[in-house]
Each structure stands twice: as C-alpha cells, then as structure tokens.
Write a protein that holds these residues in place. Structure first.
Motif: not given
Length: 301
Positions: A44-65, A67-70
C-alpha cells in the motif's frame, strides 16, 4: 516499449523504519501486474508513492516514462485508483456517486451509464450504495476510478473480504479491462491463487524488498517439477525407478516421489513397471503452485 510504471531503487521510510527498500518495479503496458506480499510488506505504501500521495525523490518513479514529481498532473491524469476502501457515499445511489465524481473531475456525465454497464451495475444504478453488497461497492469504486478513462489502474486488495462470487466478478472485470479496453492494471494482493488466475506479470515484495519480478510463467519455472507414482508394491517400484536413472525424493507405502520432468520418460517407466507385474494406480507430475512458490521465496528473506 515504455513501461506503464517504472521505479528505480525506490526507498521510503516512516521515521527510522524502512517500509520500501530499493524497489525497482517494471510494469509493462497492457499487463495485469500482480503485486504480491504479506500484510505489512509495503504494497500500500508503494501504491501511495505511485499516486504521489507520499513523496519520492526525483526520477525514482516514472509513469509512462515521465517522472511523477516533475509531471505530477499529467501523470495522475493517466491513473485511476482504488486504495483500501472505495470512497463512496452510502446515502447516494450508484448513479449519484458517479455523477458527483464526474462533476468534481470535470468528466462528461455521458460516461456514467457507460461505466455502470462496464462494471455490471446498470440494474442497481438507482439503488442506494449503502444497500450494495461488498462486491458491488468494490465494482462501484472501480467504476469511479475509471470515470476519467485512465490508461493505468492501481487496485489495492480489491477482492479483500469478498465472497467467491464477488472475487470472480472482480477477476473477470480486470481481465476484460485489459483485454477489451486497453488498460494496464497493477493489483496488490495476498490472495496468491487469485493472482495466479489473472496476472500476466508478478512482483513479490517482502519487508519492502522486491524478491522476484517477471512473468507468471517465469515464476512457475522456478519450481522444478517432480513425478509421483502410487502402486501396489512400493519397494519393488523404487528399485525399478532407481534402475531407470531417477532419484527418489520421498516415499511411503502409498506413494513415491521422484525427479522426472519428461512425459516420455514417465511413459517408458510406466511400461517397465507394468512389465514387472506392478499395478499402477496413479502416475503423474507435480509442480508447486504459486502459493508454495511464494512461501519459498519469502521465507528466504
């Protein structure tokens, strides 16, 4: 091909506790990705990170290529999600719940009837959601997640607490969404047999670490099949099996297990046993199911 989800060495802590540990997911576009793990494994923590509900560092999570943060808004527009429990209003009907969400996200209300039909709730559209079964509530939650026509669907334990009929309904819905509606689904679960029936790809997580990732066939191939025989003379059969070049794995008066992967070899062995006057009651191959494979993999961590 660009993956629908890609994480690179994703790590997340609550205080000093590491709940996601160097997680590198690769969820292919058009797949049903079974995200397996015990309760508390970090799903569940991973899914919340994928939804940007919990913050990850830049370039750690990409959705369709991307970066979710930027690219937060652009990425989230491509995602629908059902995390833990569906957010529905019990005093509203199924139709009214969808209408309320359509107004919030700015979606044409023409999609409401389409979504109700897709999840099999057209006949219950005007029934108050508080009167829905648990399976109907889950399907309504998925309909809400699909309103904006996302390409990627994140489902967190969608069959949790459902009866067998409800589980089958959700299973068939997921397969239909991928096969006929071009969706990609990441579904977390600890119901291993259920994932085995639906998933094309699997990731196994334990204590925040990804222990296995690959296709469902690659997971099964980790288990070397063995053969078994049941006959009327176990001691004599063991000698014949050994003389044929097989190793006995275990045996008792009712059954002998031995290492054999070839159907042709089993046929020859069966012929030899019969020619030596042994009555064979059963002969076949065994392979660990997904549940036992999962236990083997997680017990090593």
């Amino acid at each position: 091909m660009i993956n629908a989800i890609e994480t690179s060495n994703l790590t997340y802590k609550f205080g000093n506790q590491i709940v996601v540990d160097n997680l590198s997911l690769q969820v292919p576009k058009g797949s049903i990705y079974g995200f397996l793990g015990h309760n508390g494994a970090g799903k569940t923590t991973t899914i919340k990170i994928l939804l940007n509900l919990l913050k990850s560092k830049s370039n750690e999570v990409k959705i369709f290529g991307k970066d979710i943060n930027s690219n937060r808004i652009a990425c989230l527009k491509r995602i629908g999600a059902l995390v833990e429990q569906p957010s529905i209003y019990g005093h509203l009907t199924g139709y009214e719940n969808l209408k309320n969400r359509a107004m919030i996200v700015g979606v044409n209300q023409d999609r409401i009837s389409e979504m109700l039909n897709l999840v099999g709730l057209s006949d219950a559209a005007n029934k108050k959601a508080e009167k829905y079964s648990l399976g109907m509530k889950q399907r309504l939650g998925i309909a809400i997640a699909l309103l904006s026509d996302p390409e990627l669907l994140l489902l967190d334990e969608p069959t949790n607490g459902l009866d067998p009929n409800g589980i089958i309904e959700i299973r068939n819905l997921m397969i239909d969404l991928v096969k006929n509606h071009n969706k990609t689904i990441l579904v977390s679960s600890h119901l291993l047999a259920e994932i085995e029936r639906t998933a094309t790809h699997v990731g196994i997580i334990n204590k925040g670490k990804l222990l296995f990732q690959g296709t469902i066939d690659e997971l099964h191939n980790l288990s070397k099949p063995s053969a078994f025989i049941q006959c009327d003379d176990s001691l004599k059969a063991q000698e014949i099996i050994k003389n044929a070049g097989f190793s006995i794995l275990k045996s008792n008066s009712n059954r002998i297990d031995f290492n054999c992967t070839s159907v042709d070899d089993l046929g020859k062995l069966n012929t030899s046993l019969i020619q030596n006057g042994i009555t064979v009651y059963a002969l076949g191959t065994d392979k660990k199911d997904l549940e036992n494979l999962f236990l083997d993999i997680t017990s090593k961590n």
